[in-house]
Design a protein around this motif. Structure first.
Motif, PDB file in Angstrom:
ATOM      1  N   THR A 238       0.859  -1.182   0.000  1.00 49.04           N
ATOM      2  CA  THR A 238       0.000   0.000   0.000  1.00 49.04           C
ATOM      3  C   THR A 238       0.892   1.228   0.000  1.00 49.04           C
ATOM      4  N   GLU A 239       0.428   2.272  -0.594  1.00 49.80           N
ATOM      5  CA  GLU A 239       1.248   3.475  -0.722  1.00 49.80           C
ATOM      6  C   GLU A 239       0.576   4.688  -0.090  1.00 49.80           C
ATOM      7  N   PHE A 240      -0.380   4.437   0.835  1.00 47.96           N
ATOM      8  CA  PHE A 240      -1.088   5.545   1.468  1.00 47.96           C
ATOM      9  C   PHE A 240      -0.430   5.994   2.765  1.00 47.96           C
ATOM     10  N   ILE A 241       0.423   5.134   3.344  1.00 52.42           N
ATOM     11  CA  ILE A 241       1.126   5.505   4.572  1.00 52.42           C
ATOM     12  C   ILE A 241       2.599   5.664   4.250  1.00 52.42           C
ATOM     13  N   PRO A 242       3.327   6.414   5.039  1.00 47.80           N
ATOM     14  CA  PRO A 242       4.753   6.596   4.770  1.00 47.80           C
ATOM     15  C   PRO A 242       5.512   5.270   4.806  1.00 47.80           C
ATOM     16  N   GLU A 243       6.543   5.191   3.997  1.00 44.52           N
ATOM     17  CA  GLU A 243       7.430   4.029   3.980  1.00 44.52           C
ATOM     18  C   GLU A 243       8.817   4.478   4.413  1.00 44.52           C
ATOM     19  N   ILE A 244       9.390   3.767   5.399  1.00 42.19           N
ATOM     20  CA  ILE A 244      10.705   4.126   5.949  1.00 42.19           C
ATOM     21  C   ILE A 244      11.735   3.115   5.454  1.00 42.19           C
ATOM     22  N   GLU A 245      12.756   3.592   4.752  1.00 39.81           N
ATOM     23  CA  GLU A 245      13.833   2.745   4.233  1.00 39.81           C
ATOM     24  C   GLU A 245      15.120   3.091   4.980  1.00 39.81           C
ATOM     25  N   LEU A 246      15.575   2.170   5.840  1.00 41.81           N
ATOM     26  CA  LEU A 246      16.755   2.429   6.661  1.00 41.81           C
ATOM     27  C   LEU A 246      18.033   2.289   5.829  1.00 41.81           C
ATOM     28  N   ILE A 247      18.940   3.221   5.959  1.00 44.47           N
ATOM     29  CA  ILE A 247      20.241   3.184   5.300  1.00 44.47           C
ATOM     30  C   ILE A 247      21.350   2.961   6.326  1.00 44.47           C
ATOM     31  N   LEU A 248      21.354   3.763   7.371  1.00 42.01           N
ATOM     32  CA  LEU A 248      22.321   3.658   8.464  1.00 42.01           C
ATOM     33  C   LEU A 248      21.583   3.758   9.788  1.00 42.01           C
ATOM     34  N   PRO A 249      22.077   3.132  10.847  1.00 44.38           N
ATOM     35  CA  PRO A 249      23.341   2.399  10.933  1.00 44.38           C
ATOM     36  C   PRO A 249      23.220   0.979  10.375  1.00 44.38           C
ATOM     37  N   SER A 250      24.366   0.379  10.042  1.00 44.02           N
ATOM     38  CA  SER A 250      24.378  -1.017   9.619  1.00 44.02           C
ATOM     39  C   SER A 250      24.039  -1.907  10.803  1.00 44.02           C
ATOM     40  N   ILE A 251      23.445  -3.033  10.492  1.00 44.30           N
ATOM     41  CA  ILE A 251      23.045  -3.993  11.525  1.00 44.30           C
ATOM     42  C   ILE A 251      24.043  -5.146  11.535  1.00 44.30           C
ATOM     43  N   PRO A 252      24.573  -5.563  12.687  1.00 43.38           N
ATOM     44  CA  PRO A 252      24.245  -5.096  14.037  1.00 43.38           C
ATOM     45  C   PRO A 252      24.844  -3.724  14.317  1.00 43.38           C
ATOM     46  N   ALA A 253      24.075  -2.907  15.003  1.00 41.88           N
ATOM     47  CA  ALA A 253      24.485  -1.532  15.302  1.00 41.88           C
ATOM     48  C   ALA A 253      25.173  -1.497  16.661  1.00 41.88           C
ATOM     49  N   ASN A 254      26.451  -1.834  16.670  1.00 44.40           N
ATOM     50  CA  ASN A 254      27.233  -1.901  17.908  1.00 44.40           C
ATOM     51  C   ASN A 254      28.218  -0.737  17.947  1.00 44.40           C
ATOM     52  N   PHE A 255      28.135   0.078  18.984  1.00 44.42           N
ATOM     53  CA  PHE A 255      28.986   1.260  19.103  1.00 44.42           C
ATOM     54  C   PHE A 255      29.583   1.329  20.500  1.00 44.42           C
ATOM     55  N   ALA A 256      30.721   1.978  20.566  1.00 46.28           N
ATOM     56  CA  ALA A 256      31.365   2.210  21.849  1.00 46.28           C
ATOM     57  C   ALA A 256      30.761   3.446  22.512  1.00 46.28           C
ATOM     58  N   PRO A 257      30.919   3.608  23.829  1.00 41.13           N
ATOM     59  CA  PRO A 257      30.425   4.813  24.495  1.00 41.13           C
ATOM     60  C   PRO A 257      31.020   6.075  23.867  1.00 41.13           C
TER      61      PRO A 257
END
Length: 557
Positions: A64-83
């Motif tokens: 359906t094209e009546f609601i917004p569609e979200i296409e994730l680009i970043l972060p890459s999965i798994p999204a593991n980051f240091a503090p």
């Protein structure tokens, strides 16, 4: 679930039901959407003070094209980051009926609350960077709401408890066809472990090949890289919280050495140089290869069906002798592979050997088969000197540094062993059959004699006989599951190195006990073995039944 014209939208419960109440009277299209699967719709007319049940079938792949569609680009999965590491969020928000400025986007964290409220830019993209996410495991929710008040959400998990970045600095081949890895030391106090991975595709998770728990261990030598055209290495560092971070990947071409796509049916080794002469049966060529430089020096086309070859110096310089079924032994200069001469046997010739005493011994197929199937020829004149033997087409080997030969039959059953004694001119003085006539294992294709002439070892079972006119059976190697493919020896003869056709190894066998005491794992499956200057040289298959080979050097002394 939502309606057209726009009224309300809602999310179903775990039973797939939802109530849309207080809708104005009228006709509506009711849409249901299952993220990642598909959607469906029904048409319904709403009347005052009435309840209208609607069943909607979700169709796979229908969007359906009546609601917004979200296409994730970043972060890459798994999204593991240091503090305190910078985290970049980037995604596209697309809605058929709303312009970018009519879409409201909220990014929030279950730990830190709302992070950003914004609108997509002119190309429908939202980009947001932050280094202030609190330490922990975040569920990040992205909500996009269009002008009709329809919303879409996407959630991702982001951790800020991962190790800091790690860099694999180099992965270089060594002269011994190993791969030396060096990486940047991890200096943060939460260090727990380095793990080294290897994969044949950059997009596939690798095989763990080593690990270290000492932070200043930053090198690793892969002694048994895979026999492939290319492989990739990377490092994974983990910390005390059980989180990990993966380094960059480095590609190494032919990590275990050059791969030769030949059909090798026989091979001999140069007496003083690291050169192998091989018969490539598929291409019908004799090839000379320097296995240290990994270069083919020369090659020459062969004729007919080629038998077992020999190398030696019979007063004309080092030569390679190649028999064929057309009735000739072709003589090639070992340095140039130029054809020097040919010796006419007039018969299908299956094997030749020489001891450098001026003559060549050939195993033939005469008619009738018992008419001197083993004959000797002068290298200088090509004249037949002598003949003897019982069986046609035998595999011959000289007892080293003697004028004596052991042969194993190929044309009869059961397989038999014979002994020949010659004089220095190539005349056959005596001939004797073994006394067992098939009682114990024999194999003409897996057959070596110790350099001091003490014993013969043969067959995938590793049967041992005295290399004398008695040909006494001494026993069989205690082998277990491995099947032997060829043999080499220590200089003192106390150790047999037995190559295995069904395992990438050399089995270390103690003589005369004939017990296996150890094994040396190698990269391929050995087919031919040679002892040269304190090393076993193996012509190894890249896999158990492959016609692709590498040349390995295994130090033994």
């Amino acid at each position: 679930m939502f309606t057209v014209p726009a009224t309300k939208h809602a999310v179903t419960d775990e039973f797939g039901t939802v109530l849309l109440s207080d809708l104005p009277s009228g006709s509506y299209e009711i849409y249901a959407n299952l993220t990642g699967y598909g959607s469906g719709k029904q048409v319904v007319r709403v009347s005052p003070d009435s309840l209208k049940p609607v069943a909607i079938e979700i169709r796979y792949g229908v969007k359906t094209e009546f609601i917004p569609e979200i296409e994730l680009i970043l972060p890459s999965i798994p999204a593991n980051f240091a503090p305190n590491e910078n985290v970049v969020f980037s995604f596209n928000v697309i809605d058929k009926d709303s312009r970018p400025e009519e879409i409201n986007v909220v990014i929030s964290s279950d730990l830190d609350g709302k992070l950003l409220e914004t609108k997509p830019n002119s190309v429908n993209n939202v980009k947001f960077e932050t280094s202030t996410l609190s330490r922990g495991l975040h569920t990040i929710t992205i909500t996009a709401t269009d002008k009709d008040n329809y919303s879409a959400t996407k959630t991702i998990t982001v951790t800020t408890t991962a190790p800091s970045n790690i860099t694999l600095e180099s992965a270089n081949k060594t002269s011994q066809d190993c791969v030396l890895l060096k990486w940047q030391q991890y200096k943060t106090a939460d260090f727990k472990r380095y793990e080294i991975f290897r994969t044949n595709s950059p997009d596939i998770e690798g095989q763990l090949i080593a690990s270290f728990t000492v932070a200043d261990s930053v090198e690793y030598l892969d002694k048994l890289p895979p026999l492939v055209n290319e492989t990739y290495y990377y490092i994974r560092v983990s910390n005390a919280e059980g989180q990990y971070r993966i380094s960059n990947k480095i590609k190494v071409e032919e990590p275990a050495g050059k791969i030769y796509h030949y059909s090798i049916t026989d091979a001999v080794h140069h007496p003083t140089e690291p050169i192998l002469y091989i018969v490539d049966n598929a291409a019908m060529k004799l090839r000379a290869i320097n296995y240290v430089t990994q270069k083919e020096i020369n090659s020459i086309g062969l004729q007919g069906s080629v038998g077992d070859i020999a190398i030696g110096n019979n007063g004309f310089g080092l030569e390679v002798y190649v028999p064929n079924n057309g009735g000739f032994i072709y003589v090639y200069n070992a340095n140039t592979l130029n054809l020097v001469t040919s010796i006419k046997t007039g018969l299908d010739t299956r094997c030749v050997v020489t001891n450098g005493h001026g003559y060549i011994v050939a195993s033939l197929i005469p008619s009738p088969w018992w008419e001197q199937p083993v004959r000797t020829y002068s290298r200088s004149t090509g004249v037949n000197i002598s003949g003897n033997g019982d069986y046609e087409g035998d595999r011959l080997r000289f007892i080293p540094n003697t004028d004596k030969i052991i042969s194993i039959s190929r044309g009869i059953s059961p397989v038999d062993m014979e002994y020949f004694e010659l004089n220095g001119s190539g005349e056959i003085l005596s001939h004797k059959d073994d006394s067992y006539h098939g009682d114990y294992p024999l194999d003409p294709n897996i057959f070596r004699i110790l350099s001091n002439g003490e014993f013969v070892v043969t067959g995938q079972e590793g049967a041992v006989y005295s290399a004398a006119n008695t040909m006494i059976y001494k026993g069989v190697i205690n082998r277990g599951a491995p099947n032997f493919s060829d043999f080499a020896f220590s200089n003192n003869g106390n150790i047999i190195y037995a190559g295995t056709s069904n395992r990438n190894s050399l089995q270390v066998v103690k003589y005369p006990q004939l017990t296996r005491t150890d094994e040396i794992l190698i990269k391929g499956y050995p087919k031919f073995l040679f002892n040269f200057q304190g090393k076993v040289i193996s012509i190894s298959r890249t896999s158990q039944y492959s016609d692709a080979y590498v040349f390995e050097q295994i130090s033994i002394e």
